[in-house]
Scaffold this active site. Structure first.
Site, PDB file in Angstrom:
ATOM      1  N   GLU A   1      48.719  44.533  39.808  1.00 57.14           N
ATOM      2  CA  GLU A   1      48.578  44.250  38.383  1.00 57.14           C
ATOM      3  C   GLU A   1      49.722  44.961  37.666  1.00 57.14           C
ATOM      4  O   GLU A   1      49.762  46.185  37.602  1.00 57.14           O
ATOM      5  CB  GLU A   1      47.207  44.757  37.895  1.00 57.14           C
ATOM      6  CG  GLU A   1      46.922  44.486  36.447  1.00 57.14           C
ATOM      7  CD  GLU A   1      45.595  45.131  35.990  1.00 57.14           C
ATOM      8  OE1 GLU A   1      44.749  45.477  36.852  1.00 57.14           O
ATOM      9  OE2 GLU A   1      45.434  45.314  34.777  1.00 57.14           O
ATOM     10  N   ASP A  41      43.694  51.020  26.170  1.00 56.40           N
ATOM     11  CA  ASP A  41      44.118  51.980  27.189  1.00 56.40           C
ATOM     12  C   ASP A  41      43.798  53.419  26.829  1.00 56.40           C
ATOM     13  O   ASP A  41      43.924  53.838  25.681  1.00 56.40           O
ATOM     14  CB  ASP A  41      45.617  51.825  27.451  1.00 56.40           C
ATOM     15  CG  ASP A  41      45.895  50.579  28.272  1.00 56.40           C
ATOM     16  OD1 ASP A  41      45.246  50.423  29.320  1.00 56.40           O
ATOM     17  OD2 ASP A  41      46.724  49.751  27.858  1.00 56.40           O
TER      18      ASP A  41
END
Lengths: 281, 408
Positions: free
Chosen positions: A53, A64
């Protein structure tokens, strides 16, 4: 047709979950990040992740946690560009491992949705994970992903309503990303109790669509635990942390990549014992 | 507008993680139900009158009008609200919605601190927990507002990620919300963000134009010729425009922060100096580089220092219904000086952009039936918080002009 779903099918044929590893392109530098991604695919023993990824750094990464934010902010300050994700795709594809890009939507819209799909497919990429793009706003992405044969990996969450979950699962191609906890990326000491239930809900909608579970997995035992019920285990922050620490301490990228390989070994062993009698410890 | 999914043609929408979709649906449903509930309306109306001090006056500025080419100028006095700005209008509405949803914790982002203080204020009044995210750069330069929020019982968290300013505080609030959405309402302070925020914030701020319309008709017997408001995210401007959007004879002007000038790249004028992109959950005009990475904005006014704008403003700009013009730092500060000296009203530096804009556009504005044109300027907040900035800008040092009464 290239498909990240193949990584899941191959793992399923071995009666184990797939291992998905995340690294952002451009940290600690573009070249070093490509080396790190290649290292992801083979650990220290030639056994690594089943799917890479590739994270595309973004100025406003609302999904995040601190480790990945730190790495992507550094990557941006060192001049990473969207086009570097295409180089990363070529580098990963050269190892024979599939890759997807994880990206916030503005970067793709700015590049041009169809143009990015075309260039990414040409570079050997399999599809996109889109944390801030749900099927509701994805008309252009449906067209472009169909035109260029790319996978659409949308997210489902414990808070997804039954209607939204069904709609999202039907909109996916390749696999679906299940966020195991309510929260952002980052390693956690305990894995989530919400994850098995969420995977079961997806399976009720579509028993054939592979489900990757992410957020909070940091070691082989957790990977084994998640892998007992999920089709794939997604690991990010625990890998990124080794590169951030090596960069900050001045040891250099090679030292960070070497330590990252041993974490890959542990995770790869974890997914391989997930469904054996000794199972997760 | 917007349509059922929150779009103003190509603008707006909802670009947020799946984890937040259910909460946004719940918020929209709660909002729509509340809008048809007389009890909600009655409670909000009571708080507006007896807590916030509404209706705010519409003050005719006779001496300042001399700087506006013969126009009649009226000031909509949001500076006189409790907590000192229009921000209270929005937080009262959203906090009541949060309570209806059974949520007892409010989180907010703030730049200069005005929205943070307003949120901390309603949290105190309703007995809710409150956490305010603020960029580290802003907590360092706005220590007084940090202390105000703490006195009100809120927890203030400095954000060290990214550029350490308002946009990063918004990212951090969004992360908190994703994690704690079950018991927490994210009280967005401006008319931007994912649907239904732009629509909802507009509704709560439209009290500004609902009042001004009644007041101006009572004062002059007619609708005004122009409305002037400053635009950062654009909540006071959309509230100032709302009741006039369907009155084509009323011209609408939004004034963006031109900073040191758009040509310098150091500005916060998303419509005049940006391009279309997705930021903080909505598609709108934003400041971005060639890859679509957000560019930091610059303005002397912390409240306008944001690299995006509410999606309805982008739509009003694209359709031509409203005009958006940049006002540079120096023009805003000169307008602040003039209004303060001519009317005894010191506007916030944000609002001074609207004052400067009115001085500019009045030159080419004509009235109806041979009458002088009538302009309403929204004074979105008071300038007390900006005295420090003004001292530096005007080269004052706090020393007296003369001393008397002493014995030598």
């Amino acid at each position: 047709m290239s498909s990240s779903g193949e990584a899941y099918r191959a793992a399923r044929a071995e009666n184990r979950p797939a291992l998905v590893g995340y690294l952002p392109v451009g940290h600690p530098s573009v070249d070093d990040s490509l080396e790190a991604m290649k290292a992801l695919t083979d650990g220290t023993q030639g056994v690594g992740v089943d799917l890479v990824e590739i994270g595309l750094p973004y100025s406003d990464p609302m999904m995040d946690g601190t480790v990945i934010q730190h790495a992507t902010t550094t990557a941006l300050s060192r001049g990473v560009h969207t086009r570097d994700a295409l180089r990363a795709a070529e580098a990963v594809a050269s190892t024979g491992t599939h890759c997807v890009v994880m990206t916030y939507w503005n970067l793709i819209e700015h590049y041009g949705v169809d143009a990015f799909a075309r260039d990414f497919a040409a570079a050997g990429g399999s599809g996109l994970i889109t944390p801030d793009l749900t099927p509701d706003e994805a008309e252009q992405w449906f067209e472009a992903s169909d035109a260029h044969g790319l996978d659409r990996i949308f997210l489902v969450a414990p808070s997804s309503t039954p209607q939204r979950l069904a709609k999202t699962v039907h909109a996916c191609r390749g696999w679906v990303y299940a966020t195991s906890v309510m929260g952002v990326t980052g390693a956690r000491n305990q894995t989530s109790t919400a994850a098995p239930e969420l995977v079961a809900r997806v399976k009720q909608v579509d028993p054939d669509l592979p489900v990757g579970v992410g957020l909070g997995v940091s070691n082989g035992d957790q990977a084994a635990e998640i892998g007992a019920f999920a089709d794939g285990v997604i690991v990010g922050s625990a890998l990124v942390r080794t590169l951030v620490e090596a960069d900050e301490s001045g040891e250099g990228a090679a030292a960070g990549i070497a330590r990252m390989r041993t974490i890959v070994d542990d995770l790869a062993a974890g997914v391989r014992r997930a469904r054996t009698p000794q199972g997760a410890r | 507008m917007p349509d059922a999914t929150g779009h103003f043609d190509q603008f707006g929408g909802r670009f947020v993680p799946e984890a937040l979709q259910a909460a946004l649906d719940q918020l929209e449903q709660t909002f729509r139900t509340a809008m048809t509930d007389p009890a909600f309306d009655a409670e909000l109306d009571d708080l507006r009158r007896n807590y916030a001090g509404r209706p705010s006056p519409l003050t005719e500025a006779h001496r300042f009008a001399e700087y506006c080419h013969g126009a009649r100028v009226f000031l909509k006095r949001e500076d006189l609200n409790h907590t000192g700005s229009h921000k209270i209008n929005n937080v009262l509405g959203q906090a009541l919605l949060a309570r209806r949803m059974g949520k007892h914790r409010l989180i907010a982002e703030t730049g200069a601190g005005q929205h943070g203080v307003a949120t901390a204020t309603v949290a105190a009044m309703l007995g809710m927990a409150c956490r305010v995210y603020m960029g580290k750069v802003d907590t360092d330069r706005q220590a007084l507002n940090v202390a105000r929020m703490q006195l009100l019982g809120a927890e203030v968290v400095a954000v060290e990620a990214g550029s350490k300013t308002l946009k990063d505080a918004m990212n951090e609030a969004m992360r908190d919300w994703v994690t704690n959405v079950a018991d927490t309402h994210y009280l967005i302070g401006t008319a931007s963000g994912p649907h239904p925020f732009p629509m909802m914030v507009k509704q709560f701020q439209s009290v500004i134009s609902a009042e001004s319309k009644r007041q101006i008709v009572a004062d002059t017997g007619a609708l005004p010729d122009a409305i002037c408001a400053c635009v950062g995210g654009g909540s006071n401007a959309i509230g100032s425009f709302a009741e006039y959007i369907d009155e084509p004879e009323v011209r609408l002007f939004g004034f963006e922060a031109g900073g040191e000038g758009i040509a310098t790249g150091r500005h916060a004028a998303s419509i005049n100096g940006g391009s279309v992109g997705v930021l903080h959950g909505t598609r709108t005009f934003i400041l971005q580089d060639e890859d679509g990475q957000t560019i930091e904005s610059h303005s002397i006014s912390a409240g306008l220092d944001y690299p995006g704008v509410g999606p309805e403003h982008s739509w009003l700009a694209a359709t031509g219904r409203a005009s958006y013009l940049p006002i540079n730092d120096d023009e805003a500060m000169e307008a602040l000086r003039i209004l303060t000296r001519t009317e005894g009203i010191m506007p916030a530096i944000e609002s001074a952009h609207a004052v400067a804009g009115a001085m500019k556009i009045s030159e080419k504005l004509t009235g109806r039936n041979g009458e002088p044109p009538v302009i309403i300027i929204t004074i979105s907040g008071r300038g007390d918080k900006d005295v420090d900035t003004a001292l530096k800008w005007f080269g004052l040092d706090g020393s007296v002009d003369a001393t008397t009464g002493g014995m030598k």
